[in-house]
Design a protein around this motif. Sequence first.
Motif, PDB file in Angstrom:
ATOM      1  N   ARG A 249       0.831  -1.214   0.000  1.00 19.49           N
ATOM      2  CA  ARG A 249       0.000   0.000   0.000  1.00 19.49           C
ATOM      3  C   ARG A 249       0.861   1.258   0.000  1.00 19.49           C
ATOM      4  O   ARG A 249       0.537   2.253  -0.658  1.00 19.49           O
ATOM      5  CB  ARG A 249      -0.944  -0.015   1.209  1.00 19.49           C
ATOM      6  CG  ARG A 249      -2.052  -1.051   1.111  1.00 19.49           C
ATOM      7  CD  ARG A 249      -3.110  -0.833   2.171  1.00 19.49           C
ATOM      8  NE  ARG A 249      -2.616  -1.091   3.513  1.00 19.49           N
ATOM      9  CZ  ARG A 249      -2.647  -2.276   4.117  1.00 19.49           C
ATOM     10  NH1 ARG A 249      -3.151  -3.328   3.482  1.00 19.49           N
ATOM     11  NH2 ARG A 249      -2.199  -2.424   5.345  1.00 19.49           N
ATOM     12  N   GLN A 250       1.984   1.205   0.730  1.00 16.83           N
ATOM     13  CA  GLN A 250       2.872   2.364   0.758  1.00 16.83           C
ATOM     14  C   GLN A 250       3.480   2.625  -0.612  1.00 16.83           C
ATOM     15  O   GLN A 250       3.616   3.775  -1.045  1.00 16.83           O
ATOM     16  CB  GLN A 250       3.980   2.155   1.797  1.00 16.83           C
ATOM     17  CG  GLN A 250       4.822   3.399   2.061  1.00 16.83           C
ATOM     18  CD  GLN A 250       3.981   4.559   2.556  1.00 16.83           C
ATOM     19  OE1 GLN A 250       3.245   4.431   3.534  1.00 16.83           O
ATOM     20  NE2 GLN A 250       4.074   5.700   1.878  1.00 16.83           N
ATOM     21  N   VAL A 253       0.810   4.354  -2.776  1.00 19.89           N
ATOM     22  CA  VAL A 253       0.649   5.770  -2.449  1.00 19.89           C
ATOM     23  C   VAL A 253       1.862   6.578  -2.912  1.00 19.89           C
ATOM     24  O   VAL A 253       1.724   7.658  -3.503  1.00 19.89           O
ATOM     25  CB  VAL A 253       0.428   5.944  -0.932  1.00 19.89           C
ATOM     26  CG1 VAL A 253       0.463   7.419  -0.548  1.00 19.89           C
ATOM     27  CG2 VAL A 253      -0.900   5.319  -0.518  1.00 19.89           C
ATOM     28  N   ASP A 254       3.053   6.061  -2.666  1.00 26.10           N
ATOM     29  CA  ASP A 254       4.264   6.785  -3.059  1.00 26.10           C
ATOM     30  C   ASP A 254       4.358   6.935  -4.578  1.00 26.10           C
ATOM     31  O   ASP A 254       4.783   7.980  -5.084  1.00 26.10           O
ATOM     32  CB  ASP A 254       5.510   6.061  -2.538  1.00 26.10           C
ATOM     33  CG  ASP A 254       5.656   6.162  -1.031  1.00 26.10           C
ATOM     34  OD1 ASP A 254       4.956   6.995  -0.427  1.00 26.10           O
ATOM     35  OD2 ASP A 254       6.461   5.403  -0.461  1.00 26.10           O
ATOM     36  N   GLU A 257       2.085   9.663  -5.802  1.00 23.59           N
ATOM     37  CA  GLU A 257       2.629  10.965  -5.397  1.00 23.59           C
ATOM     38  C   GLU A 257       3.796  11.369  -6.290  1.00 23.59           C
ATOM     39  O   GLU A 257       3.933  12.541  -6.662  1.00 23.59           O
ATOM     40  CB  GLU A 257       3.067  10.913  -3.931  1.00 23.59           C
ATOM     41  CG  GLU A 257       1.906  10.863  -2.949  1.00 23.59           C
ATOM     42  CD  GLU A 257       2.365  10.786  -1.506  1.00 23.59           C
ATOM     43  OE1 GLU A 257       3.597  10.650  -1.279  1.00 23.59           O
ATOM     44  OE2 GLU A 257       1.510  10.856  -0.606  1.00 23.59           O
ATOM     45  N   VAL A 305      -8.308  -0.437  -5.027  1.00 23.59           N
ATOM     46  CA  VAL A 305      -8.452   0.556  -3.960  1.00 23.59           C
ATOM     47  C   VAL A 305      -9.736   0.356  -3.157  1.00 23.59           C
ATOM     48  O   VAL A 305      -9.797   0.701  -1.973  1.00 23.59           O
ATOM     49  CB  VAL A 305      -8.390   1.981  -4.563  1.00 23.59           C
ATOM     50  CG1 VAL A 305      -8.729   3.035  -3.527  1.00 23.59           C
ATOM     51  CG2 VAL A 305      -6.996   2.242  -5.120  1.00 23.59           C
ATOM     52  N   TRP A 310      -7.358  -2.445   1.250  1.00 28.79           N
ATOM     53  CA  TRP A 310      -6.674  -1.331   0.594  1.00 28.79           C
ATOM     54  C   TRP A 310      -7.403  -0.002   0.786  1.00 28.79           C
ATOM     55  O   TRP A 310      -6.835   1.060   0.548  1.00 28.79           O
ATOM     56  CB  TRP A 310      -6.534  -1.604  -0.910  1.00 28.79           C
ATOM     57  CG  TRP A 310      -5.526  -2.667  -1.231  1.00 28.79           C
ATOM     58  CD1 TRP A 310      -5.695  -4.017  -1.111  1.00 28.79           C
ATOM     59  CD2 TRP A 310      -4.190  -2.483  -1.702  1.00 28.79           C
ATOM     60  NE1 TRP A 310      -4.555  -4.683  -1.488  1.00 28.79           N
ATOM     61  CE2 TRP A 310      -3.608  -3.765  -1.865  1.00 28.79           C
ATOM     62  CE3 TRP A 310      -3.429  -1.362  -2.024  1.00 28.79           C
ATOM     63  CZ2 TRP A 310      -2.307  -3.955  -2.317  1.00 28.79           C
ATOM     64  CZ3 TRP A 310      -2.129  -1.547  -2.487  1.00 28.79           C
ATOM     65  CH2 TRP A 310      -1.577  -2.828  -2.625  1.00 28.79           C
ATOM     66  N   VAL A 313      -6.118   3.448   2.368  1.00 31.09           N
ATOM     67  CA  VAL A 313      -5.321   4.478   1.682  1.00 31.09           C
ATOM     68  C   VAL A 313      -6.095   5.111   0.535  1.00 31.09           C
ATOM     69  O   VAL A 313      -5.534   5.906  -0.227  1.00 31.09           O
ATOM     70  CB  VAL A 313      -3.992   3.889   1.150  1.00 31.09           C
ATOM     71  CG1 VAL A 313      -3.137   3.359   2.286  1.00 31.09           C
ATOM     72  CG2 VAL A 313      -4.244   2.809   0.095  1.00 31.09           C
ATOM     73  N   SER A 316      -6.261   9.224   0.362  1.00 29.89           N
ATOM     74  CA  SER A 316      -4.978   9.860   0.052  1.00 29.89           C
ATOM     75  C   SER A 316      -4.524   9.494  -1.358  1.00 29.89           C
ATOM     76  O   SER A 316      -3.973  10.340  -2.086  1.00 29.89           O
ATOM     77  CB  SER A 316      -3.920   9.449   1.075  1.00 29.89           C
ATOM     78  OG  SER A 316      -3.706   8.047   1.049  1.00 29.89           O
ATOM     79  N   PHE A 317      -4.765   8.257  -1.760  1.00 29.14           N
ATOM     80  CA  PHE A 317      -4.371   7.834  -3.100  1.00 29.14           C
ATOM     81  C   PHE A 317      -5.146   8.595  -4.166  1.00 29.14           C
ATOM     82  O   PHE A 317      -4.568   9.135  -5.118  1.00 29.14           O
ATOM     83  CB  PHE A 317      -4.592   6.327  -3.267  1.00 29.14           C
ATOM     84  CG  PHE A 317      -4.354   5.847  -4.674  1.00 29.14           C
ATOM     85  CD1 PHE A 317      -3.071   5.595  -5.131  1.00 29.14           C
ATOM     86  CD2 PHE A 317      -5.415   5.673  -5.558  1.00 29.14           C
ATOM     87  CE1 PHE A 317      -2.840   5.186  -6.436  1.00 29.14           C
ATOM     88  CE2 PHE A 317      -5.200   5.259  -6.862  1.00 29.14           C
ATOM     89  CZ  PHE A 317      -3.912   5.010  -7.303  1.00 29.14           C
ATOM     90  N   SER A 320      -4.129  12.242  -4.585  1.00 30.42           N
ATOM     91  CA  SER A 320      -2.895  12.410  -5.368  1.00 30.42           C
ATOM     92  C   SER A 320      -3.135  12.098  -6.838  1.00 30.42           C
ATOM     93  O   SER A 320      -2.556  12.748  -7.724  1.00 30.42           O
ATOM     94  CB  SER A 320      -1.795  11.498  -4.812  1.00 30.42           C
ATOM     95  OG  SER A 320      -1.435  11.868  -3.503  1.00 30.42           O
TER      96      SER A 320
END
Length: 393
Positions: A249-250, A253-254, A257, A305, A310, A313, A316-317, A320
Amino acid sequence: MRLKCLRWLSPDSALKRGALREECVQFSIAHANQFDPLLTFLDELSDLTRFRTLELNLQSCLLFHLAGLIKVFSGSRIEKLFDDIAEYFCSEFLCQGYSPDQKSSLRISCWVGLYQCLEEAALSSVEYISNLEKCIEVLFHLLPASESANFTGVHLPNTCRGMACGSSMLGKGSRGLVPLGDLVQGGSQSNEVLKKIQAKVKLVRMGSIPLTELGRLKAYMLNSKSKDIWNLLVEVVAALQYADGSFKRQWLVDAVEISCVSSYPSTALLFLGLLSGSCCKYGSLLTLDQLSLLSDLPVTLPSLVTEPSWEVVAESFVSSLWTSTERIYYWVAEKGLPDNTSIAQPIDGSEKDIASFLLHVMYHTCICLKEYLPLEKQLRLANMLTQNLRKEK
């Protein structure tokens, strides 16, 4: 004394002759510090010109006992030893002279020898480490290509003995021996830089270093041209299949971004396509065709998602993703970004050919996930479509 027994042996059998010659080499290594003729003998055998002419078992024996050789050789001779080994494994002679199994056997012997060298206090000196690193990089690049990635999460058995041996031999020293300090973020990466990244990814896939090491590669890979980095993206997603959910998941998101600020947003979006396609319920239908991956984003990303594990996030996902979509919209429309938009690198001109397609895909992905956007951004999304339709008319 030149160990003439290596030439004048009982002709009982080739196997016995080979075993006796190996014992003579081992005897020479063990006693070379006491007898100069033995040291001279080892020096001659280890020289690249002579080494190439040795029987396969003697070559393997010398490679296996590299740690013994560095104990008896001088500093400059150790440097030449490692340089000769690196040159040998890069040579056409090795490619043409031996079968795949024989070459694999030689590489395994070298892996073992190099690992034992890492244990030697003498190699804590920087002057030797650089030469040893060269050997390790050469061997990494000779590792067979990974099997086709199975993105459904099923573990593929690794039958390559060379890869397994490289993993077990270099697990201890690999982090410092595949340096990332000279990587250049953005643009086209040189072959040497890509090889270093590939070596790092392979080590992670083999389990020699933890998955967290991949985090150091994230910014470099996702801000590079997709044509340069595509195979590595596939390797990374394959490695992530064995990570826990929070780690994946990180990365999700990264990656989105990074697409908001990268000069090459298509690269980050391709990665999102690979990751979402491998983790969502449509994973069994995943294709490695790049345009198809991007076209499928309105299906694979919402599917992933909105899954319970999941959805933590999701907001925030999607926020972005909207920012990245708006950025590409203004770039395609040749308008300046709003004043309140965070500073980002300019999008590279090489993205121009695919920009309209990206905008179309990202817009429809945002539409499918609009429930996670505040009302203001939903209205701006609708306005984006209206203005785009007017432009087409």
